[in-house]
Every structure is written in C-alpha cells, then in structure tokens.
Design a protein around this motif. Structure first.
Motif, short mmCIF file in Angstrom:
data_model
loop_
_atom_site.label_atom_id
_atom_site.label_comp_id
_atom_site.label_asym_id
_atom_site.label_seq_id
_atom_site.Cartn_x
_atom_site.Cartn_y
_atom_site.Cartn_z
N ASP A 60 0.82 -1.21 0.00
CA ASP A 60 0.00 0.00 0.00
C ASP A 60 0.86 1.26 0.00
OD1 ASP A 60 -2.44 -1.24 -0.11
OD2 ASP A 60 -2.78 -1.19 2.07
N SER A 61 1.91 1.25 0.81
CA SER A 61 2.74 2.45 0.92
C SER A 61 3.63 2.65 -0.30
CB SER A 61 3.57 2.40 2.19
OG SER A 61 4.47 1.33 2.15
N VAL A 62 3.97 1.60 -1.01
CA VAL A 62 4.88 1.70 -2.15
C VAL A 62 4.11 1.85 -3.47
CG1 VAL A 62 6.71 0.47 -3.40
CG2 VAL A 62 6.66 0.42 -0.94
N ALA A 63 2.81 1.67 -3.45
CA ALA A 63 2.02 1.68 -4.68
C ALA A 63 2.18 2.97 -5.47
CB ALA A 63 0.56 1.44 -4.36
N GLU A 64 2.21 4.11 -4.79
CA GLU A 64 2.33 5.38 -5.50
C GLU A 64 3.69 5.52 -6.18
OE1 GLU A 64 1.31 8.69 -3.07
OE2 GLU A 64 -0.57 7.77 -2.41
N VAL A 65 4.73 5.08 -5.52
CA VAL A 65 6.08 5.16 -6.09
C VAL A 65 6.18 4.23 -7.30
CG1 VAL A 65 8.53 4.75 -5.65
CG2 VAL A 65 7.09 5.77 -3.88
N ALA A 66 5.59 3.06 -7.19
CA ALA A 66 5.66 2.09 -8.28
C ALA A 66 4.95 2.60 -9.53
CB ALA A 66 5.05 0.76 -7.84
N ASP A 67 3.90 3.41 -9.36
CA ASP A 67 3.22 3.98 -10.52
C ASP A 67 4.14 4.91 -11.30
OD1 ASP A 67 0.86 2.65 -10.13
OD2 ASP A 67 -0.10 4.30 -9.03
N CYS A 68 5.02 5.59 -10.61
CA CYS A 68 5.92 6.55 -11.26
C CYS A 68 7.15 5.90 -11.86
CB CYS A 68 6.35 7.61 -10.25
SG CYS A 68 4.99 8.56 -9.56
N SER A 69 7.52 4.74 -11.38
CA SER A 69 8.76 4.11 -11.83
C SER A 69 8.50 2.65 -12.21
CB SER A 69 9.81 4.18 -10.72
OG SER A 69 10.92 3.42 -11.07
N PRO A 70 8.54 2.34 -13.51
CA PRO A 70 8.36 0.95 -13.94
C PRO A 70 9.43 0.00 -13.39
CG PRO A 70 8.28 2.45 -15.82
CD PRO A 70 8.69 3.25 -14.64
N ASP A 71 10.65 0.49 -13.24
CA ASP A 71 11.72 -0.35 -12.70
C ASP A 71 11.44 -0.74 -11.25
OD1 ASP A 71 13.10 -0.24 -15.09
OD2 ASP A 71 14.27 1.52 -14.49
N THR A 72 10.95 0.22 -10.48
CA THR A 72 10.60 -0.07 -9.09
C THR A 72 9.45 -1.06 -9.02
OG1 THR A 72 11.32 2.15 -8.45
CG2 THR A 72 9.91 0.97 -6.90
N ALA A 73 8.48 -0.90 -9.90
CA ALA A 73 7.33 -1.80 -9.92
C ALA A 73 7.78 -3.23 -10.22
CB ALA A 73 6.31 -1.34 -10.94
N LYS A 74 8.69 -3.40 -11.18
CA LYS A 74 9.19 -4.73 -11.53
C LYS A 74 9.98 -5.35 -10.38
CE LYS A 74 11.95 -7.21 -14.97
NZ LYS A 74 12.57 -8.06 -13.97
N LEU A 75 10.83 -4.55 -9.75
CA LEU A 75 11.61 -5.03 -8.62
C LEU A 75 10.69 -5.44 -7.46
CD1 LEU A 75 14.43 -5.47 -7.44
CD2 LEU A 75 14.35 -3.11 -6.62
N LEU A 76 9.69 -4.62 -7.21
CA LEU A 76 8.73 -4.92 -6.15
C LEU A 76 7.97 -6.21 -6.46
CD1 LEU A 76 7.38 -4.00 -3.53
CD2 LEU A 76 5.78 -2.69 -4.92
N ARG A 77 7.55 -6.37 -7.70
CA ARG A 77 6.83 -7.58 -8.11
C ARG A 77 7.69 -8.83 -7.90
NH1 ARG A 77 6.26 -7.56 -13.95
NH2 ARG A 77 8.23 -8.66 -13.83
N ASP A 78 8.95 -8.74 -8.30
CA ASP A 78 9.85 -9.88 -8.14
C ASP A 78 10.07 -10.22 -6.66
OD1 ASP A 78 10.04 -9.97 -10.88
OD2 ASP A 78 11.99 -8.96 -10.96
N ASN A 79 10.23 -9.19 -5.84
CA ASN A 79 10.42 -9.43 -4.41
C ASN A 79 9.18 -10.03 -3.76
OD1 ASN A 79 13.09 -8.54 -4.28
ND2 ASN A 79 12.49 -6.43 -3.95
N VAL A 80 8.00 -9.56 -4.17
CA VAL A 80 6.76 -10.10 -3.62
C VAL A 80 6.59 -11.55 -4.03
CG1 VAL A 80 4.24 -9.94 -3.75
CG2 VAL A 80 5.59 -7.89 -3.37
N ARG A 81 6.91 -11.88 -5.27
CA ARG A 81 6.84 -13.27 -5.72
C ARG A 81 7.78 -14.16 -4.91
NH1 ARG A 81 6.71 -12.76 -12.28
NH2 ARG A 81 4.51 -12.22 -12.45
N SER A 82 8.97 -13.66 -4.66
CA SER A 82 9.94 -14.42 -3.89
C SER A 82 9.45 -14.65 -2.46
CB SER A 82 11.27 -13.68 -3.88
OG SER A 82 12.21 -14.36 -3.12
N LEU A 83 8.94 -13.60 -1.82
CA LEU A 83 8.42 -13.73 -0.46
C LEU A 83 7.22 -14.68 -0.41
CD1 LEU A 83 8.59 -10.05 0.83
CD2 LEU A 83 9.83 -12.01 1.74
#
Length: 95
Positions: free
Chosen positions: A30-53
């Motif tokens: 929830d807290s990172v969602a706004e940042v991820a909208d602005c940065s596709p690289d951050t969104a991809k990194l976040l997605r990969d980390n969430v999949r791993s977790l």
C-alpha cells in the motif's frame, strides 16, 4: 498426547506468524504503490520481491501444515470447443 498438543500449538503459532507477515506485506505494498506507478523499474523489482516472499511463505506453510498449497498456473492459448459424444442422448421423463 502432550507432544501432539505442543506440535499443534507450534504449527498454529507458525501459521499466525505467516498471517502477520502477509499483513505486513500488504501494508508495504500500500505504501509503495504510488512510487511504483511513477517508476516501472521499481514496480518490476517490487513484483519480483513479492513473488519471492510469497514463494517462501508457501513453502513454509506447506512444511508446517503438511498440505500442498495450490499454485495458480497461467495457461495461454485458445480453448477448444467442448467435446460431446454424438451417441449420448438424455432421456427426460415428465413425472
């Protein structure tokens, strides 16, 4: 009997811990969602980390509960038409 009870309590504590972890992960998302909208690289990194977790948590949950957790499998392609046997007929009786 006491051993069975302690094993169950340990498993319940472990599952409760996983649930808290999922809640924490949801708050982070929830807290990172706004940042991820602005940065596709951050969104991809976040997605990969969430999949791993998520994968790690599923593995732990499977080990604790001795159950196989369903993993969704994405299937691609065009579905085939339903196959119906031409000889099959339904007998309908009016009562």
């Amino acid at each position: 009997m006491v051993n069975d009870l302690s094993v169950r309590e340990a498993r319940i504590a472990f599952i409760a811990s996983l649930a808290k972890s999922q809640e924490a992960l949801a708050r982070i998302l929830d807290s990172v969602a706004e940042v991820a909208d602005c940065s596709p690289d951050t969104a991809k990194l976040l997605r990969d980390n969430v999949r791993s977790l998520t994968s790690m948590q599923e593995t732990i949950a499977e080990a604790v509960t001795s159950l196989a957790w369903r993993r969704r499998i994405k299937r691609r392609g065009k579905p085939a038409k339903p196959w119906l046997q031409p000889q099959l007929r339904m007998n309908v009786r009016n009562s």
